[in-house]
Motif scaffolding. Sequence first.
Motif, mmCIF file in Angstrom:
data_model
loop_
_atom_site.group_PDB
_atom_site.id
_atom_site.type_symbol
_atom_site.label_atom_id
_atom_site.label_comp_id
_atom_site.label_asym_id
_atom_site.label_seq_id
_atom_site.Cartn_x
_atom_site.Cartn_y
_atom_site.Cartn_z
ATOM 1 N N SER A 17 0.856 -1.186 0.000
ATOM 2 C CA SER A 17 0.000 0.000 0.000
ATOM 3 C C SER A 17 0.889 1.231 0.000
ATOM 4 O O SER A 17 1.703 1.414 0.913
ATOM 5 C CB SER A 17 -0.914 0.012 1.234
ATOM 6 N N LEU A 18 0.722 2.053 -1.029
ATOM 7 C CA LEU A 18 1.492 3.286 -1.155
ATOM 8 C C LEU A 18 0.565 4.480 -0.979
ATOM 9 O O LEU A 18 -0.652 4.360 -1.173
ATOM 10 C CB LEU A 18 2.160 3.349 -2.531
ATOM 11 N N PRO A 19 1.102 5.637 -0.614
ATOM 12 C CA PRO A 19 0.255 6.832 -0.507
ATOM 13 C C PRO A 19 -0.510 7.089 -1.809
ATOM 14 O O PRO A 19 -0.063 6.725 -2.897
ATOM 15 C CB PRO A 19 1.270 7.946 -0.220
ATOM 16 N N ARG A 20 -1.651 7.741 -1.670
ATOM 17 C CA ARG A 20 -2.559 7.970 -2.806
ATOM 18 C C ARG A 20 -1.893 8.755 -3.934
ATOM 19 O O ARG A 20 -2.217 8.569 -5.104
ATOM 20 C CB ARG A 20 -3.792 8.720 -2.292
ATOM 21 N N TYR A 21 -0.967 9.625 -3.562
ATOM 22 C CA TYR A 21 -0.267 10.434 -4.561
ATOM 23 C C TYR A 21 1.238 10.336 -4.343
ATOM 24 O O TYR A 21 1.686 10.217 -3.198
ATOM 25 C CB TYR A 21 -0.723 11.899 -4.481
ATOM 26 N N PRO A 22 2.032 10.356 -5.423
ATOM 27 C CA PRO A 22 1.637 10.456 -6.832
ATOM 28 C C PRO A 22 0.958 9.174 -7.313
ATOM 29 O O PRO A 22 1.316 8.082 -6.875
ATOM 30 C CB PRO A 22 2.967 10.676 -7.558
ATOM 31 N N GLU A 23 -0.032 9.344 -8.182
ATOM 32 C CA GLU A 23 -0.788 8.193 -8.654
ATOM 33 C C GLU A 23 0.069 7.298 -9.553
ATOM 34 O O GLU A 23 0.849 7.783 -10.372
ATOM 35 C CB GLU A 23 -2.029 8.644 -9.426
ATOM 36 N N ILE A 24 -0.113 5.999 -9.369
ATOM 37 C CA ILE A 24 0.556 5.004 -10.207
ATOM 38 C C ILE A 24 -0.487 4.424 -11.152
ATOM 39 O O ILE A 24 -1.596 4.082 -10.728
ATOM 40 C CB ILE A 24 1.178 3.890 -9.345
ATOM 41 N N HIS A 25 -0.132 4.314 -12.415
ATOM 42 C CA HIS A 25 -1.070 3.819 -13.413
ATOM 43 C C HIS A 25 -0.545 2.544 -14.063
ATOM 44 O O HIS A 25 0.659 2.248 -14.013
ATOM 45 C CB HIS A 25 -1.316 4.877 -14.490
ATOM 46 N N TYR A 26 -1.473 1.832 -14.660
ATOM 47 C CA TYR A 26 -1.099 0.641 -15.422
ATOM 48 C C TYR A 26 -0.032 1.000 -16.450
ATOM 49 O O TYR A 26 -0.144 1.991 -17.165
ATOM 50 C CB TYR A 26 -2.334 0.071 -16.125
ATOM 51 N N GLY A 27 1.026 0.183 -16.503
ATOM 52 C CA GLY A 27 2.090 0.392 -17.475
ATOM 53 C C GLY A 27 3.271 1.177 -16.946
ATOM 54 O O GLY A 27 4.348 1.149 -17.544
ATOM 55 N N ASP A 28 3.092 1.900 -15.823
ATOM 56 C CA ASP A 28 4.203 2.668 -15.257
ATOM 57 C C ASP A 28 5.288 1.732 -14.723
ATOM 58 O O ASP A 28 4.995 0.625 -14.259
ATOM 59 C CB ASP A 28 3.722 3.559 -14.111
ATOM 60 N N GLU A 29 6.514 2.200 -14.771
ATOM 61 C CA GLU A 29 7.613 1.461 -14.137
ATOM 62 C C GLU A 29 7.920 2.125 -12.805
ATOM 63 O O GLU A 29 8.096 3.346 -12.737
ATOM 64 C CB GLU A 29 8.860 1.458 -15.016
ATOM 65 N N VAL A 30 7.959 1.321 -11.748
ATOM 66 C CA VAL A 30 8.193 1.872 -10.414
ATOM 67 C C VAL A 30 9.401 1.208 -9.766
ATOM 68 O O VAL A 30 9.733 0.061 -10.064
ATOM 69 C CB VAL A 30 6.956 1.688 -9.500
ATOM 70 N N VAL A 31 10.025 1.967 -8.888
ATOM 71 C CA VAL A 31 11.091 1.438 -8.041
ATOM 72 C C VAL A 31 10.661 1.683 -6.599
ATOM 73 O O VAL A 31 10.396 2.830 -6.210
ATOM 74 C CB VAL A 31 12.442 2.127 -8.316
ATOM 75 N N VAL A 32 10.551 0.607 -5.830
ATOM 76 C CA VAL A 32 10.043 0.695 -4.460
ATOM 77 C C VAL A 32 11.000 -0.013 -3.512
ATOM 78 O O VAL A 32 11.509 -1.097 -3.820
ATOM 79 C CB VAL A 32 8.638 0.056 -4.350
ATOM 80 N N GLU A 33 11.230 0.594 -2.366
ATOM 81 C CA GLU A 33 11.979 -0.052 -1.287
ATOM 82 C C GLU A 33 11.032 -0.293 -0.120
ATOM 83 O O GLU A 33 10.206 0.571 0.207
ATOM 84 C CB GLU A 33 13.152 0.820 -0.830
ATOM 85 N N ALA A 34 11.142 -1.469 0.499
ATOM 86 C CA ALA A 34 10.262 -1.798 1.618
ATOM 87 C C ALA A 34 10.834 -2.983 2.382
ATOM 88 O O ALA A 34 11.817 -3.608 1.960
ATOM 89 C CB ALA A 34 8.852 -2.112 1.119
ATOM 90 N N VAL A 35 10.176 -3.299 3.496
ATOM 91 C CA VAL A 35 10.585 -4.426 4.335
ATOM 92 C C VAL A 35 9.544 -5.531 4.203
ATOM 93 O O VAL A 35 8.335 -5.276 4.304
ATOM 94 C CB VAL A 35 10.711 -3.998 5.809
ATOM 95 N N VAL A 36 9.996 -6.757 3.958
ATOM 96 C CA VAL A 36 9.096 -7.894 3.793
ATOM 97 C C VAL A 36 8.529 -8.310 5.145
ATOM 98 O O VAL A 36 9.268 -8.434 6.129
ATOM 99 C CB VAL A 36 9.835 -9.092 3.154
#
Length: 353
Positions: free
Chosen positions: A57-76
Motif C-alpha cells: 500500500s502506497l500513498p494515494r499520490y503520486p498516482e501510479i497507473h497501469y504500465g508505469d515502471e516503479v522502483v520501491v523499497e520496503a521491508v518484507v
Amino acid sequence: MRYALWIGLVLLVFARFITSQPTYIDGQKIRITTRISTEPTMSTFYQNLNLAGLKISLPRYPEIHYGDEVVVEAVVADKNLKDPVLISISETKSIFPKIRNLFLSFYGRNFPQPDASLIAGIVLGAKTSLSKDFWDSLTKTGTAHIVVASGMNVTFVAGFLMSVLVLFLKRKIAIPVALAGIWFYSALSGFDAPIVRAAIMGSVAFSAQELGRLLNAYKALFLTGLIMLIIVPQWLTDIGFILSFVATLSLMVFEKKIEKFAKFLPGFFKEGFATSLAAQIGVAPILFVTFGQFNILSPVINALVLWTIPPIMIIGALAGVIGVIFEPFGRLILYLAYPLTWWFIFIIRIFNF
C-alpha cells in the motif's frame, strides 16, 4: 497415454508455480523495480497493488497507473511490504495505456458521476474513479464483476456483435469479426493483464459455443488456462484469474440449459438472466468463501442490468474513439448511453439494502 499430456501440463504448472515463488525472508529490506501490469486499487488515502507477489500500500499520490515502471523499497513482512518508499516512477511509453487514460479523461469531462465511472468500469475495467459508496453498492448487489475485466464481459461483447453482424454477414464471417471486436476492446483497455486473460478465455469459449463444438470447447478452455498458468504461474492464486476461468466454464456448461428452462421469459430478460445465473452458479461459492458476500437476489439483479452492458460497451468505446479526436461529437454519442447507465444505477440503488 490418453491423459499423459494433461497430467504433464498440470505437473508443469505446479512446478512453475513452486519454483517461481519469491524467496524473501521476513524482515528483509528489498528494492523492487517492475512495470505495473494490473491497475492499482484506490482507497481514500492509499493505492494498493501487488509487486513481485507481495502486497503493498502506497500513498494515494503520486498516482501510479497501469504500465508505469516503479522502483520501491520496503521491508518484507508475511507476504506484505511494510514501510514502503516509492523511489521513482516512470510513465509508460506504450501507446495503449495512454489511449486508455485519454478515454478515462474524456468520460470524466463529459458525463456525470457515477455514470462516468460506470462507463469507465464497463468499457475499460477501470475502478480508480469509482466512489466507495458506489463500489459498496455494486458489491452488495453482486454486480461488481461488471466493472472489472472478466470473461463474462468479453463474452457479452462478442454476443452483442454477433447478434448484429449475423443480420448482414454469414455466420462463418461474423464469428471472426466478433472475435476481432473482443481484441479491439482489449486494446482499448490497454491490454491490462486481467483483460487479456479474460479475452483469451472468452474467445475460446465463445468460438466453441458458436461453432457447436462443446466437447472441444472444454478441452480448449482447459488447455488455454494451463498454458497461461505455465507462462504466468502466479495467476494460480490470483482471484481474478480464477473468477474469469470459472465464470467462463460455468457459462459454457449452464447457459444454454437455463435458456431452455426459462424460455417463457421475455427475450432480453431471458438472455441476461441465463447468462448471469450460469456464471453465478460457478462463481458464487468462490465469492462467498473469498469475500464472505453473496446476494441471493444477485441473478435477478444481474438479469435486470446485464442487457445494458453490451450497448454501453459499444457506445462507450465508439464515443471514446471519436471523442479523443473530436470531443463535441464524441460527447453526443456518449449521451446515447445515458438512459442505459441511468437504468443500471436505478436498479442498483433499489436493491442496495
